[in-house]
Scaffold this motif. Structure first.
Motif, PDB file in Angstrom:
ATOM      1  N   GLU A   1      29.896 -12.648   8.127  1.00  0.00           N
ATOM      2  CA  GLU A   1      30.415 -11.948   9.303  1.00  0.00           C
ATOM      3  C   GLU A   1      31.072 -10.626   8.911  1.00  0.00           C
ATOM      4  N   GLU A   2      31.886 -10.668   7.872  1.00  0.00           N
ATOM      5  CA  GLU A   2      32.628  -9.478   7.438  1.00  0.00           C
ATOM      6  C   GLU A   2      31.691  -8.376   6.967  1.00  0.00           C
ATOM      7  N   PHE A   3      30.776  -8.721   6.059  1.00  0.00           N
ATOM      8  CA  PHE A   3      29.855  -7.712   5.536  1.00  0.00           C
ATOM      9  C   PHE A   3      28.808  -7.318   6.579  1.00  0.00           C
ATOM     10  N   GLY A   4      28.408  -8.276   7.421  1.00  0.00           N
ATOM     11  CA  GLY A   4      27.433  -7.958   8.457  1.00  0.00           C
ATOM     12  C   GLY A   4      27.982  -6.985   9.475  1.00  0.00           C
TER      13      GLY A   4
ATOM     14  N   VAL B   1      24.194 -13.135  -0.957  1.00  0.00           N
ATOM     15  CA  VAL B   1      22.773 -12.753  -0.939  1.00  0.00           C
ATOM     16  C   VAL B   1      21.903 -13.940  -1.346  1.00  0.00           C
ATOM     17  N   ALA B   2      22.306 -14.623  -2.420  1.00  0.00           N
ATOM     18  CA  ALA B   2      21.551 -15.798  -2.868  1.00  0.00           C
ATOM     19  C   ALA B   2      21.601 -16.903  -1.821  1.00  0.00           C
ATOM     20  N   ASP B   3      22.752 -17.069  -1.190  1.00  0.00           N
ATOM     21  CA  ASP B   3      22.907 -18.113  -0.181  1.00  0.00           C
ATOM     22  C   ASP B   3      22.040 -17.840   1.041  1.00  0.00           C
ATOM     23  N   MET B   4      22.016 -16.602   1.506  1.00  0.00           N
ATOM     24  CA  MET B   4      21.217 -16.275   2.683  1.00  0.00           C
ATOM     25  C   MET B   4      19.736 -16.385   2.380  1.00  0.00           C
TER      26      MET B   4
ATOM     27  N   ILE C   1      23.024  -7.081   5.145  1.00  0.00           N
ATOM     28  CA  ILE C   1      23.475  -7.612   3.863  1.00  0.00           C
ATOM     29  C   ILE C   1      22.415  -7.430   2.779  1.00  0.00           C
ATOM     30  N   ILE C   2      21.169  -7.781   3.077  1.00  0.00           N
ATOM     31  CA  ILE C   2      20.107  -7.633   2.083  1.00  0.00           C
ATOM     32  C   ILE C   2      19.857  -6.169   1.772  1.00  0.00           C
TER      33      ILE C   2
ATOM     34  N   ALA D   1      22.410  -4.872  -0.531  1.00  0.00           N
ATOM     35  CA  ALA D   1      22.288  -5.453  -1.875  1.00  0.00           C
ATOM     36  C   ALA D   1      21.487  -4.538  -2.802  1.00  0.00           C
ATOM     37  N   GLU D   2      20.602  -3.721  -2.233  1.00  0.00           N
ATOM     38  CA  GLU D   2      19.830  -2.800  -3.075  1.00  0.00           C
ATOM     39  C   GLU D   2      20.751  -1.878  -3.860  1.00  0.00           C
ATOM     40  N   PHE D   3      21.899  -1.549  -3.278  1.00  0.00           N
ATOM     41  CA  PHE D   3      22.811  -0.601  -3.918  1.00  0.00           C
ATOM     42  C   PHE D   3      24.014  -1.294  -4.557  1.00  0.00           C
ATOM     43  N   VAL D   4      24.346  -2.484  -4.060  1.00  0.00           N
ATOM     44  CA  VAL D   4      25.502  -3.202  -4.591  1.00  0.00           C
ATOM     45  C   VAL D   4      25.116  -4.080  -5.769  1.00  0.00           C
ATOM     46  N   ASP D   5      23.967  -4.765  -5.646  1.00  0.00           N
ATOM     47  CA  ASP D   5      23.525  -5.675  -6.706  1.00  0.00           C
ATOM     48  C   ASP D   5      22.003  -5.682  -6.739  1.00  0.00           C
TER      49      ASP D   5
END
Length: 211
Positions: A30-33, A71-74, A116-117, A120-124
């Motif tokens: 929710e927070e990141f979304g 990311v892995a969880d989603m 979120i995904i 992730a390209e830029f965060v991880d």
């Protein structure tokens, strides 16, 4: 408990601990979304989860750590939602229709997954690649199994898997996130017709030599 490298193992050891970790991951979605990774905060996550700050650090080391886990969880949630529905398919081509249909359903109820995904390209980068590579790998396995049963023509290649995944990703964005008014059954049927005509046992195999 610590591992051989001296790092603390933060895997929940009780049902209560697993519920707390799940609450934190749901709150992080929710927070990141809503705010994105950079504007999102640990305090925002714990507030949404109804947890103390100390509970966060029981299971995660940092904001980066919970984002990586999210990311892995989603990605796992998508797999677990889609998998059982694909298992009901009549054949390999129908499996791809059900795969898209169920992904559209998931995207409509978890619209935050795209933000979120994408972040992730830029965060991880590793988590980002793993998400897409594992998804394409599952599609390729399905296609090759279908080919072995004579339901798909030619020899399915990694390109076929990535092409189908790419179609699904953008259809999910258009008809799952941006506009969810069109019936998912209709979207999946139209898209699946392209696959059936392209690599179905009665169509061409996607090999340019056969064009």
């Amino acid at each position: 408990m610590t591992d051989l490298l001296g790092e603390k193992d933060k895997t929940p050891r009780t049902a209560r601990g697993e519920r707390t970790r799940r609450a934190l991951l749901s709150a992080a979605a929710e927070e990141f979304g809503e705010k994105g990774f950079h504007e999102g905060s640990i305090s925002g996550i714990t507030r949404r989860a109804g947890c103390a700050l100390g509970s966060f650090y029981t299971y995660f080391d940092s904001k980066d750590d919970i984002f990586r886990a999210l990311v892995a969880d989603m990605s796992g949630q998508v797999r677990d939602y889609v998998g059982p529905r694909i298992a009901q398919a009549r054949d390999g081509i129908d499996a791809e229709r059900l795969g898209l249909l169920s992904f559209l359903e998931f995207a409509r109820s978890h619209k935050e997954i795209y933000r979120i995904i994408d972040e992730a390209e830029f965060v991880d980068q590793a988590a980002y690649r793993t998400h897409y590579e594992s998804t394409a790998s599952r599609i390729l396995v399905r296609l090759r199994e279908a080919a072995a049963r004579g339901e798909v023509s030619g020899e399915p290649d990694e390109i076929h898997a990535w092409a189908i995944m790419g179609m699904n990703v953008f259809l999910g964005l258009r008809f799952g996130v941006w506009d969810d008014s069109r019936p998912v059954q209709e979207v999946a049927a139209i898209a699946n017709a392209l696959i059936e005509r392209g690599i179905g046992s009665g169509g061409r195999d996607g090999n340019p030599d056969n064009a």
